[in-house]
Design an enzyme around this catalytic site. Structure first.
Site, mmCIF file in Angstrom:
data_model
loop_
_atom_site.group_PDB
_atom_site.id
_atom_site.type_symbol
_atom_site.label_atom_id
_atom_site.label_comp_id
_atom_site.label_asym_id
_atom_site.label_seq_id
_atom_site.Cartn_x
_atom_site.Cartn_y
_atom_site.Cartn_z
ATOM 1 C CG ASP A 23 -19.954 54.128 38.848
ATOM 2 O OD1 ASP A 23 -21.027 54.721 39.125
ATOM 3 O OD2 ASP A 23 -19.624 53.065 39.375
ATOM 4 C CE LYS A 65 -23.753 45.783 28.888
ATOM 5 N NZ LYS A 65 -22.939 44.867 29.689
#
Length: 195
Positions: free
Chosen positions: A101, A171
Site C-alpha cells: 500500500d 494482480k
C-alpha cells in the site's frame, strides 16, 4: 485497583510442523488474492511458501485458491508483526514485498510498511545471503525504499537480472502495466550476520 495482565507469550512458528517438511521458505508479505503465491508454489514444489495477509476476506480467497497445493500456507496477521515475532530467526530464503500500500498522501506516509524497523526485522528473519524482492509503481515510495536500504549495513543491492521476468505477474502489476505505468523493482541481499 488495576490488575496487571501477564505478558503475552508469543511462540515462533514451527515451520517443519506447519508444512510437514523441512524446505527453503519463501514469504509473500501482503499476499493479496494469492495468485502470485499459488503460481510460485506450483513452479517451485520443493520450496515452502507462506502468504501473510491482514485482511480476512483475502486470506479466505488465498486459502481457497491454494487448497490443493501442498507447499502453501497462509497466515492472517500484520506483516511486520509476523516478521518480527512469528518467523524464526534465519528461517526465510526470500521475502516478496510486491506493491505494498503506497499511502500516497503525505500525511499518511508514516503508515508505509518499508521503514528502518521493518528492514531490521527482515534482516533477523532472513537466512544469510537471503533476499528481499520489492516492487512498486510509486516512484516516491521506491526512492524511500532505496534510501532506507542504502543506509542499512546488513543489505546490499543486487543488480536486476532477467530472472525477475520469470516471476508471476501479480494482480496489481497487471493493472499497472495495463495503464502503462512504470514498475520499480529492487532486490536486496542480506550480507552480514545480525548482531
Amino acid at each position: 485497583m488495576i490488575e496487571l495482565l501477564p505478558e503475552l507469550q508469543l511462540a515462533r512458528l514451527d515451520l517443519v510442523q506447519l508444512f510437514g517438511r523441512d524446505a527453503p521458505l519463501h514469504v509473500d508479505l501482503g499476499c493479496g488474492d494469492g495468485s502470485f503465491l499459488r503460481e510460485m508454489a506450483q513452479q517451485f514444489p520443493k520450496t515452502n511458501f507462506l502468504g501473510i495477509e491482514r485482511l480476512t476476506k483475502r486470506v479466505e480467497k488465498v486459502r481457497r485458491k491454494a487448497e490443493k497445493i501442498e507447499n502453501v500456507r497462509v497466515l492472517r496477521a500484520d506483516s511486520l508483526f509476523a516478521v518480527r515475532y512469528l518467523l524464526p530467526e534465519s528461517s526465510v530464503e526470500t521475502f516478496y514485498l510486491l506493491f505494498p500500500d503506497p499511502w500516497p498522501k503525505r500525511r499518511h506516509q508514516l503508515r508505509r510498511i518499508f521503514t528502518r524497523d521493518f528492514l531490521d526485522a527482515i534482516a533477523v528473519a532472513l537466512e544469510q545471503h537471503g533476499v528481499l524482492r520489492v516492487a512498486t509503481d510509486q516512484i516516491d515510495y521506491f526512492q524511500q525504499v532505496e534510501r532506507i536500504s542504502l543506509a542499512h549495513l546488513q543489505f546490499q543491492f543486487v543488480p536486476l537480472s532477467p530472472d525477475h521476468a520469470i516471476l508471476p505477474v501479480t494482480k496489481f502489476e497487471r493493472k499497472f502495466r495495463g495503464q502503462n505505468l512504470p514498475i520499480y523493482r529492487l532486490t536486496l541481499r542480506k550480507t552480514s550476520p545480525v548482531r
